[in-house]
Scaffold this motif. Structure first.
Motif, PDB file in Angstrom:
ATOM      1  N   GLU A 116      47.861  46.479  29.948  1.00 14.99           N
ATOM      2  CA  GLU A 116      47.059  45.598  30.817  1.00 14.99           C
ATOM      3  C   GLU A 116      47.415  44.129  30.598  1.00 14.99           C
ATOM      4  O   GLU A 116      47.238  43.299  31.488  1.00 14.99           O
ATOM      5  N   ASN A 117      47.897  43.817  29.387  1.00 16.47           N
ATOM      6  CA  ASN A 117      48.383  42.447  29.159  1.00 16.47           C
ATOM      7  C   ASN A 117      49.634  42.198  29.993  1.00 16.47           C
ATOM      8  O   ASN A 117      49.820  41.114  30.550  1.00 16.47           O
ATOM      9  N   VAL A 118      50.485  43.219  30.071  1.00 19.43           N
ATOM     10  CA  VAL A 118      51.712  43.101  30.877  1.00 19.43           C
ATOM     11  C   VAL A 118      51.337  42.899  32.349  1.00 19.43           C
ATOM     12  O   VAL A 118      51.866  42.004  33.032  1.00 19.43           O
ATOM     13  N   ALA A 119      50.397  43.700  32.827  1.00 14.89           N
ATOM     14  CA  ALA A 119      49.982  43.582  34.236  1.00 14.89           C
ATOM     15  C   ALA A 119      49.387  42.193  34.496  1.00 14.89           C
ATOM     16  O   ALA A 119      49.711  41.538  35.497  1.00 14.89           O
ATOM     17  N   HIS A 120      48.561  41.739  33.560  1.00 16.83           N
ATOM     18  CA  HIS A 120      47.936  40.410  33.676  1.00 16.83           C
ATOM     19  C   HIS A 120      49.019  39.321  33.820  1.00 16.83           C
ATOM     20  O   HIS A 120      48.913  38.425  34.658  1.00 16.83           O
ATOM     21  N   ALA A 121      50.072  39.436  33.015  1.00 15.57           N
ATOM     22  CA  ALA A 121      51.156  38.439  33.068  1.00 15.57           C
ATOM     23  C   ALA A 121      51.827  38.450  34.446  1.00 15.57           C
ATOM     24  O   ALA A 121      52.205  37.395  34.973  1.00 15.57           O
ATOM     25  N   HIS A 122      51.971  39.636  35.032  1.00  7.24           N
ATOM     26  CA  HIS A 122      52.583  39.720  36.374  1.00  7.24           C
ATOM     27  C   HIS A 122      51.730  38.986  37.410  1.00  7.24           C
ATOM     28  O   HIS A 122      52.256  38.301  38.283  1.00  7.24           O
ATOM     29  N   LEU A 123      50.419  39.154  37.319  1.00  7.69           N
ATOM     30  CA  LEU A 123      49.550  38.482  38.294  1.00  7.69           C
ATOM     31  C   LEU A 123      49.607  36.966  38.117  1.00  7.69           C
ATOM     32  O   LEU A 123      49.659  36.201  39.085  1.00  7.69           O
ATOM     33  N   LEU A 124      49.634  36.533  36.852  1.00  5.50           N
ATOM     34  CA  LEU A 124      49.736  35.081  36.601  1.00  5.50           C
ATOM     35  C   LEU A 124      51.043  34.533  37.164  1.00  5.50           C
ATOM     36  O   LEU A 124      51.070  33.474  37.802  1.00  5.50           O
ATOM     37  N   ALA A 125      52.132  35.280  36.929  1.00  2.14           N
ATOM     38  CA  ALA A 125      53.442  34.825  37.403  1.00  2.14           C
ATOM     39  C   ALA A 125      53.440  34.744  38.924  1.00  2.14           C
ATOM     40  O   ALA A 125      53.939  33.769  39.512  1.00  2.14           O
ATOM     41  N   ALA A 126      52.868  35.758  39.573  1.00  2.00           N
ATOM     42  CA  ALA A 126      52.814  35.758  41.042  1.00  2.00           C
ATOM     43  C   ALA A 126      52.000  34.562  41.531  1.00  2.00           C
ATOM     44  O   ALA A 126      52.403  33.849  42.455  1.00  2.00           O
ATOM     45  N   ASP A 127      50.857  34.318  40.897  1.00  5.69           N
ATOM     46  CA  ASP A 127      49.981  33.225  41.339  1.00  5.69           C
ATOM     47  C   ASP A 127      50.643  31.863  41.154  1.00  5.69           C
ATOM     48  O   ASP A 127      50.424  30.947  41.946  1.00  5.69           O
ATOM     49  N   LYS A 128      51.417  31.727  40.069  1.00  7.03           N
ATOM     50  CA  LYS A 128      51.942  30.391  39.744  1.00  7.03           C
ATOM     51  C   LYS A 128      53.381  30.175  40.201  1.00  7.03           C
ATOM     52  O   LYS A 128      53.958  29.128  39.946  1.00  7.03           O
ATOM     53  N   GLN A 169      62.669  31.166  36.203  1.00  2.74           N
ATOM     54  CA  GLN A 169      62.591  31.260  34.740  1.00  2.74           C
ATOM     55  C   GLN A 169      62.355  32.693  34.269  1.00  2.74           C
ATOM     56  O   GLN A 169      61.917  33.551  35.033  1.00  2.74           O
ATOM     57  N   VAL A 170      62.682  32.922  32.989  1.00  5.09           N
ATOM     58  CA  VAL A 170      62.340  34.211  32.357  1.00  5.09           C
ATOM     59  C   VAL A 170      61.305  33.930  31.273  1.00  5.09           C
ATOM     60  O   VAL A 170      61.281  32.842  30.699  1.00  5.09           O
ATOM     61  N   PHE A 171      60.468  34.910  31.009  1.00  5.85           N
ATOM     62  CA  PHE A 171      59.399  34.748  30.008  1.00  5.85           C
ATOM     63  C   PHE A 171      59.261  36.023  29.185  1.00  5.85           C
ATOM     64  O   PHE A 171      59.159  37.122  29.753  1.00  5.85           O
ATOM     65  N   TYR A 172      59.218  35.877  27.863  1.00  9.01           N
ATOM     66  CA  TYR A 172      58.847  37.032  27.032  1.00  9.01           C
ATOM     67  C   TYR A 172      57.356  37.250  27.129  1.00  9.01           C
ATOM     68  O   TYR A 172      56.576  36.287  27.136  1.00  9.01           O
ATOM     69  N   ILE A 173      56.989  38.523  27.205  1.00  5.21           N
ATOM     70  CA  ILE A 173      55.576  38.885  27.250  1.00  5.21           C
ATOM     71  C   ILE A 173      55.327  39.939  26.172  1.00  5.21           C
ATOM     72  O   ILE A 173      55.909  41.034  26.230  1.00  5.21           O
ATOM     73  N   THR A 174      54.506  39.600  25.195  1.00  8.60           N
ATOM     74  CA  THR A 174      54.151  40.589  24.160  1.00  8.60           C
ATOM     75  C   THR A 174      52.682  40.400  23.803  1.00  8.60           C
ATOM     76  O   THR A 174      52.012  39.519  24.324  1.00  8.60           O
ATOM     77  N   ASN A 175      52.218  41.203  22.862  1.00  5.44           N
ATOM     78  CA  ASN A 175      50.849  41.029  22.385  1.00  5.44           C
ATOM     79  C   ASN A 175      50.731  39.845  21.426  1.00  5.44           C
ATOM     80  O   ASN A 175      49.631  39.486  21.027  1.00  5.44           O
ATOM     81  N   GLY A 176      51.880  39.289  21.027  1.00  8.16           N
ATOM     82  CA  GLY A 176      51.843  38.169  20.088  1.00  8.16           C
ATOM     83  C   GLY A 176      51.365  38.587  18.716  1.00  8.16           C
ATOM     84  O   GLY A 176      50.933  37.757  17.924  1.00  8.16           O
ATOM     85  N   TYR A 207      49.474  32.520  30.022  1.00 16.84           N
ATOM     86  CA  TYR A 207      49.280  33.898  29.556  1.00 16.84           C
ATOM     87  C   TYR A 207      48.646  33.921  28.173  1.00 16.84           C
ATOM     88  O   TYR A 207      49.123  33.243  27.265  1.00 16.84           O
ATOM     89  N   GLU A 208      47.581  34.682  28.012  1.00 16.82           N
ATOM     90  CA  GLU A 208      47.041  34.995  26.692  1.00 16.82           C
ATOM     91  C   GLU A 208      46.818  36.497  26.663  1.00 16.82           C
ATOM     92  O   GLU A 208      46.248  37.046  27.606  1.00 16.82           O
ATOM     93  N   PRO A 209      47.257  37.170  25.592  1.00 11.78           N
ATOM     94  CA  PRO A 209      46.994  38.611  25.525  1.00 11.78           C
ATOM     95  C   PRO A 209      45.484  38.853  25.613  1.00 11.78           C
ATOM     96  O   PRO A 209      44.715  38.172  24.950  1.00 11.78           O
ATOM     97  N   GLN A 210      45.092  39.791  26.451  1.00 13.28           N
ATOM     98  CA  GLN A 210      43.669  40.042  26.670  1.00 13.28           C
ATOM     99  C   GLN A 210      43.133  41.149  25.761  1.00 13.28           C
ATOM    100  O   GLN A 210      41.967  41.170  25.430  1.00 13.28           O
ATOM    101  N   VAL A 211      44.005  42.093  25.434  1.00 18.39           N
ATOM    102  CA  VAL A 211      43.572  43.265  24.654  1.00 18.39           C
ATOM    103  C   VAL A 211      44.447  43.345  23.408  1.00 18.39           C
ATOM    104  O   VAL A 211      45.666  43.268  23.495  1.00 18.39           O
ATOM    105  N   SER A 212      43.807  43.497  22.251  1.00 12.89           N
ATOM    106  CA  SER A 212      44.554  43.506  20.984  1.00 12.89           C
ATOM    107  C   SER A 212      45.325  44.810  20.805  1.00 12.89           C
ATOM    108  O   SER A 212      45.063  45.813  21.487  1.00 12.89           O
TER     109      SER A 212
END
Ligand code: NAD
Length: 454
Positions: free
Chosen positions: A208-220, A335-342, A424-429
């Protein structure tokens, strides 16, 4: 946020990641359709087709009135079929780009993979400056690399805005790769084997963090850049011009602590090394935890201090603008962006957490026993033998060089660019994500799917 509401086509929307993206779009009331070779859900308009056929993609774009494509389609990793990877990932992605241009679609968000920069060597805290290797690990990653390149090159062509996200180790409800693999090891009673010393950190990302990042990328994606790209200036500057207010705001804003599982930011240095949440505490655990808790070393909201080695330092922002005059690293488009749980954790901690959860489902299945630790070199030798034997008898070996390498090296990524530019901030640990994945698995199991020996 986008000024007018987009109409979305999620390509690969019947898959694991694609489905979570569709659900998040539906939850916020967006207009979304799916394009895929298989239909698994029936709650949104569905277009059946293959991405390597430009006409099929074009028809779906036209009929759905799509303004934003989210492209998650790919054959699964691990197939011995380079031609399929090339056809779907490289030719298919190019066909999507051509169809998008043909239909004047404005936005394309592409699901790439952190694997595009992996060549078998350890990667610690790598950021987007690292160029993909000439020899990727396998045909899958090679095809993802070429597809990503095509997507980024297409940015700005005929009004199309593009961005690529590089998630690492996706897991969660609906996953058929990680959970199925770990369950098989559990079922076969092989959870006591460990290859490597488990001192290597590995990145996971909850779906769900990955999906969240996709929506942010689309919006911005169509947010104007915080400074004019160099290609729009009369002369490309030879020395770094001062950063604009908007750029300074992005790179100096204090960020909240990142690690959701243990509640504070993990910085893997010798003085404050993260305890993987589920390892047996080492002898100096108290000292390590004290280092994390010391507000003087990790005060929340501390001012951002950068060095020239830092990806978002002024000299490096300048260099990035110079290398890609059509974009800046502080904008989304191009641009490219890494997306992880951090929250990178020691490689074997994550499987062990999953297996511990499975113990509550199947009490008594596992006997208490110590770990059998095989060194990386012994693992590689065994994999070599297994691969030769597999080749002789025409069967896929259970142990491969790729799997041994994968479990023995560091592989974790810096997500500061995604946090600052995408918001982007991870939403779920990691811990909650594993719990959710296992809960989903329990439902599947009790309903009869995957039921085997117990
Ligand atoms: P998935 O297999 O669950 O979903 C992929 C979807 O693409 C499937 O529904 C499949 O039917 C569809 N598809 C495949 N070939 C197609 C074609 N020719 N035309 C149209 N649709 C096609 O995979 P996933 O785990 O959801 O992965 C989604 C994306 O994320 C992929 O691009 C993958 O490379 C990337 N990724 C995944 C991971 C991971 O750990 N799962 C990690 C990094 C990146």
């Amino acid at each position: 946020m986008a000024s007018t509401k987009d109409i979305y086509l999620v390509i690969g929307g019947s898959g694991f990641v694609g489905r979570h993206i569709v659900e998040q779009l539906l939850r916020r009331g967006d207009n979304v359709s799916v394009f895929d070779i298989v239909q698994r859900y029936h709650d949104v308009p569905f277009y059946s087709g293959d991405i390597s056929d430009q006409e099929q993609v074009s028809t779906a774009l036209r009929r759905s009135g799509t303004t934003c494509i989210i492209h998650t389609a790919s054959p699964p990793a691990g197939l011995n079929d380079p031609a399929l990877y090339w056809k779907v990932n490289v030719d298919g992605t190019k066909a999507i780009i051509a169809a998008a241009v043909q239909n004047k679609v404005r936005k394309l968000v592409f699901t790439s993979s952190a694997g595009v920069v992996f060549n078998g060597n350890s990667l610690s805290n790598v950021d987007e400056r690292l160029a993909p290797p000439e020899r990727p690990m396998d045909a899958y990653n090679e095809s993802k690399q070429k597809a990503e390149e095509a997507v980024i090159t297409a940015n700005g062509k005929d009004g199309l805005l593009t961005v690529a996200l590089r998630p690492a180790g996706i897991f969660g409800p609906g996953d058929r790769q990680v959970m199925a693999g770990l369950y098989k090891v559990y079922e076969d009673g092989k959870t006591h084997f460990q290859i490597g010393d488990n001192n290597n950190l590995f990145d996971w990302t909850y779906v769900e963090n990955v999906a969240h990042a996709h929506l942010l990328a689309a919006d911005k994606l169509d947010t104007p850049p915080p400074a004019p790209p160099f290609s729009t200036l009369e002369n490309i500057p030879l020395e770094a011009p001062p950063l604009t207010e908007a750029e300074l705001e992005i790179i100096t804003r204090p960020l909240p602590p990142l690690d959701l599982t243990v509640g504070r930011r993990c910085i893997p240095t010798s003085e404050a090394r993260p305890l993987g949440p589920f390892v047996a505490p080492p002898p100096n655990a108290e000292q390590l935890v004290a280092a994390f808790q010391d507000k003087r070393t990790h005060p929340e909201g501390r001012p951002v201090v950068r060095t020239r080695f830092d990806p978002l330092s002024e000299p490096n922002i300048f260099r990035a603008k110079f290398d890609n005059p059509d974009s800046t690293p502080l904008q989304v488009a191009g641009q490219v962006f890494y997306i992880t749980n951090g929250e990178p954790c020691y490689f074997w901690d994550m499987p062990r957490l999953v297996w511990n959860h499975l113990d509550t489902m199947f009490p008594g299945h596992r006997q208490k026993r110590g770990y059998t630790v095989l060194s990386a070199s012994l693992g590689l030798a065994l994999a070599f033998g297994a691969e030769c034997w597999g080749w002789l008898i025409g069967k896929e070996p259970a142990l491969t060089k790729f799997k041994v390498t994968y479990s023995c090296v560091d592989r974790w990524h810096n997500i500061e660019k995604a946090r600052r530019v995408l918001g982007y901030e991870p939403q779920v640990s990691l811990a909650d994500g594993v719990q959710r994945m296992v809960d989903w698995w329990r439902t599947e199991y009790t309903s009869g799917t995957h039921k085997t020996a117990h």
